[in-house]
Design a protein around this motif. Sequence first.
Motif, PDB file in Angstrom:
ATOM      1  N   HIS A 140      98.441  64.592 -51.733  1.00  0.00           N
ATOM      2  CA  HIS A 140      99.195  64.760 -52.980  1.00  0.00           C
ATOM      3  C   HIS A 140      99.757  66.172 -53.067  1.00  0.00           C
ATOM      4  N   CYS A 141      98.978  67.147 -52.603  1.00  0.00           N
ATOM      5  CA  CYS A 141      99.448  68.534 -52.502  1.00  0.00           C
ATOM      6  C   CYS A 141      99.668  68.835 -51.026  1.00  0.00           C
ATOM      7  N   GLN A 142      98.691  69.469 -50.420  1.00  0.00           N
ATOM      8  CA  GLN A 142      98.656  69.627 -48.967  1.00  0.00           C
ATOM      9  C   GLN A 142      97.188  69.554 -48.563  1.00  0.00           C
ATOM     10  N   VAL A 143      96.943  68.908 -47.444  1.00  0.00           N
ATOM     11  CA  VAL A 143      95.566  68.627 -47.030  1.00  0.00           C
ATOM     12  C   VAL A 143      94.865  69.928 -46.648  1.00  0.00           C
ATOM     13  N   TYR A 144      93.636  70.071 -47.117  1.00  0.00           N
ATOM     14  CA  TYR A 144      92.808  71.218 -46.747  1.00  0.00           C
ATOM     15  C   TYR A 144      91.481  70.711 -46.202  1.00  0.00           C
ATOM     16  N   VAL A 145      91.017  71.297 -45.082  1.00  0.00           N
ATOM     17  CA  VAL A 145      89.690  70.986 -44.538  1.00  0.00           C
ATOM     18  C   VAL A 145      88.997  72.289 -44.169  1.00  0.00           C
ATOM     19  N   SER A 146      87.691  72.292 -44.236  1.00  0.00           N
ATOM     20  CA  SER A 146      86.917  73.467 -43.831  1.00  0.00           C
ATOM     21  C   SER A 146      86.868  73.529 -42.300  1.00  0.00           C
ATOM     22  N   LYS A 147      86.450  74.667 -41.781  1.00  0.00           N
ATOM     23  CA  LYS A 147      86.333  74.849 -40.334  1.00  0.00           C
ATOM     24  C   LYS A 147      85.378  73.818 -39.742  1.00  0.00           C
ATOM     25  N   GLU A 148      84.241  73.628 -40.400  1.00  0.00           N
ATOM     26  CA  GLU A 148      83.233  72.700 -39.883  1.00  0.00           C
ATOM     27  C   GLU A 148      83.779  71.265 -39.805  1.00  0.00           C
ATOM     28  N   GLU A 149      84.474  70.851 -40.859  1.00  0.00           N
ATOM     29  CA  GLU A 149      85.030  69.496 -40.886  1.00  0.00           C
ATOM     30  C   GLU A 149      86.061  69.302 -39.785  1.00  0.00           C
ATOM     31  N   ARG A 150      86.927  70.296 -39.612  1.00  0.00           N
ATOM     32  CA  ARG A 150      88.035  70.142 -38.655  1.00  0.00           C
ATOM     33  C   ARG A 150      87.537  70.142 -37.220  1.00  0.00           C
ATOM     34  N   ILE A 151      86.589  70.998 -36.911  1.00  0.00           N
ATOM     35  CA  ILE A 151      86.080  71.081 -35.543  1.00  0.00           C
ATOM     36  C   ILE A 151      85.451  69.752 -35.120  1.00  0.00           C
ATOM     37  N   LYS A 152      84.822  69.049 -36.058  1.00  0.00           N
ATOM     38  CA  LYS A 152      84.228  67.746 -35.750  1.00  0.00           C
ATOM     39  C   LYS A 152      85.277  66.728 -35.299  1.00  0.00           C
ATOM     40  N   LEU A 153      86.511  66.885 -35.769  1.00  0.00           N
ATOM     41  CA  LEU A 153      87.575  65.910 -35.480  1.00  0.00           C
ATOM     42  C   LEU A 153      88.363  66.241 -34.220  1.00  0.00           C
ATOM     43  N   TRP A 154      88.262  67.472 -33.747  1.00  0.00           N
ATOM     44  CA  TRP A 154      88.969  67.851 -32.526  1.00  0.00           C
ATOM     45  C   TRP A 154      88.156  67.432 -31.289  1.00  0.00           C
ATOM     46  N   PRO A 155      88.809  67.310 -30.128  1.00  0.00           N
ATOM     47  CA  PRO A 155      88.077  66.967 -28.899  1.00  0.00           C
ATOM     48  C   PRO A 155      86.934  67.942 -28.646  1.00  0.00           C
ATOM     49  N   LYS A 156      85.844  67.433 -28.162  1.00  0.00           N
ATOM     50  CA  LYS A 156      84.650  68.238 -27.917  1.00  0.00           C
ATOM     51  C   LYS A 156      84.963  69.385 -26.955  1.00  0.00           C
ATOM     52  N   GLY A 157      84.524  70.573 -27.327  1.00  0.00           N
ATOM     53  CA  GLY A 157      84.730  71.741 -26.475  1.00  0.00           C
ATOM     54  C   GLY A 157      85.993  72.521 -26.779  1.00  0.00           C
ATOM     55  N   LEU A 158      86.903  71.941 -27.618  1.00  0.00           N
ATOM     56  CA  LEU A 158      88.166  72.610 -27.923  1.00  0.00           C
ATOM     57  C   LEU A 158      88.209  73.160 -29.351  1.00  0.00           C
ATOM     58  N   GLY A 159      87.216  72.815 -30.153  1.00  0.00           N
ATOM     59  CA  GLY A 159      87.239  73.164 -31.563  1.00  0.00           C
ATOM     60  C   GLY A 159      87.412  74.647 -31.843  1.00  0.00           C
ATOM     61  N   GLU A 160      86.561  75.480 -31.267  1.00  0.00           N
ATOM     62  CA  GLU A 160      86.631  76.919 -31.514  1.00  0.00           C
ATOM     63  C   GLU A 160      87.944  77.510 -31.009  1.00  0.00           C
ATOM     64  N   LYS A 161      88.410  77.025 -29.870  1.00  0.00           N
ATOM     65  CA  LYS A 161      89.673  77.502 -29.300  1.00  0.00           C
ATOM     66  C   LYS A 161      90.837  77.171 -30.226  1.00  0.00           C
ATOM     67  N   TYR A 162      90.891  75.936 -30.704  1.00  0.00           N
ATOM     68  CA  TYR A 162      91.960  75.522 -31.612  1.00  0.00           C
ATOM     69  C   TYR A 162      91.909  76.302 -32.927  1.00  0.00           C
ATOM     70  N   TRP A 163      90.687  76.465 -33.466  1.00  0.00           N
ATOM     71  CA  TRP A 163      90.562  77.171 -34.745  1.00  0.00           C
ATOM     72  C   TRP A 163      91.022  78.623 -34.614  1.00  0.00           C
ATOM     73  N   ASP A 164      90.648  79.264 -33.502  1.00  0.00           N
ATOM     74  CA  ASP A 164      91.058  80.655 -33.271  1.00  0.00           C
ATOM     75  C   ASP A 164      92.578  80.761 -33.140  1.00  0.00           C
ATOM     76  N   LYS A 165      93.186  79.771 -32.514  1.00  0.00           N
ATOM     77  CA  LYS A 165      94.644  79.769 -32.365  1.00  0.00           C
ATOM     78  C   LYS A 165      95.316  79.683 -33.732  1.00  0.00           C
ATOM     79  N   ILE A 166      94.832  78.793 -34.574  1.00  0.00           N
ATOM     80  CA  ILE A 166      95.410  78.636 -35.909  1.00  0.00           C
ATOM     81  C   ILE A 166      95.162  79.882 -36.752  1.00  0.00           C
ATOM     82  N   LYS A 167      93.974  80.459 -36.628  1.00  0.00           N
ATOM     83  CA  LYS A 167      93.662  81.669 -37.378  1.00  0.00           C
ATOM     84  C   LYS A 167      94.576  82.815 -36.955  1.00  0.00           C
TER      85      LYS A 167
END
Length: 348
Positions: A140-167
Amino acid sequence: MRRVFITAHLKNFLLLIIAFISFIVITSVLIVGVGDNKSLNKSKNSIIKQEEYKSLIKISSLPQISKIKVFISKENKIKEINLEEYITGVVAAEMPAEFEIDALKAQAVASRTYALAHVTELGGILCKNANGANLCDTVHCQVYVSKEERIKLWPKGLGEKYWDKIKTAVVGTQGEVLTYNNSLVMEPYYFATSSGKTENSEEVFSNNIPYLRSVESGGEERAPKFKSSKIFGYNELSQIINNNYSNAKVTSTNIKKQITIIDRTEAGSVKNIKIGSITMTGSKFRTMLGLNSSNFEIVFNLKSVEIDTTGYGHGVGMSQWGADAMAKEGKNYIQILNHYYLGTVISK
């Protein structure tokens, strides 16, 4: 003697006039400068490329906002979140982490602008679904997820790498927002995939917004939802229409003759469509049938009706897949934002 006195008096008077004119000229130069902008080019922004320079104007009148209130729907409560932390969670939820860094940066600026456009101190309006918070955390606005929630949905082993890239993308644009005519942009809309061209705002949302004009948006054919189809049986389709619009009075036997596309937008989406005895917008037709976009063609087969759509989303503002295509071509995030939001500048 009297003549000498008068001559001296006139001479002094003329000197006063000359001095006054000189004062006016010098003062004018000091106020407006001589037009070469050398003083601007010596500022701390001089390291920025020439085409980027005009897009980095500080708007000192904007108050500092460090936190924002978000209604977390799953927990049914309001959380006050650091603004940049919130933007990181939004970019992680709204755009694929595999996208180019400049596409992610463009998303960060658009998302930050959208968030601040819901802050009352800046003239924004609170989200009606947020129970008093600035924004809700859903589409309805824009989707927001916490770091913990998002990492669970990314492929295993890539979560921290993806989060650091976005940060990195968020930190690289920290505090930057879109402005138009020295005011915060209040409608920084964005969506997933265009049909090759974005929409004029008034053809989708009724309001004519000068920075939301139809522009070319190429390179999106690779998007997974660039093309999609939905198939309905004749009875099924007529029932859906009549359940939503009882005045339409369509029948499964005559539905082929009862559906007519009246006109289309500049980008090719259906603007108005006649169904039985009523006329509705292409957007309402799209919502009623759960289509990916309003850019569709209707094919009447022997036993079914096939609706083929191009693009995914409302089509107004920045196309996310288009932004990634521009970034892959070497365009930076400022050029991407300037392309999709015409006449806007990035303000710190």
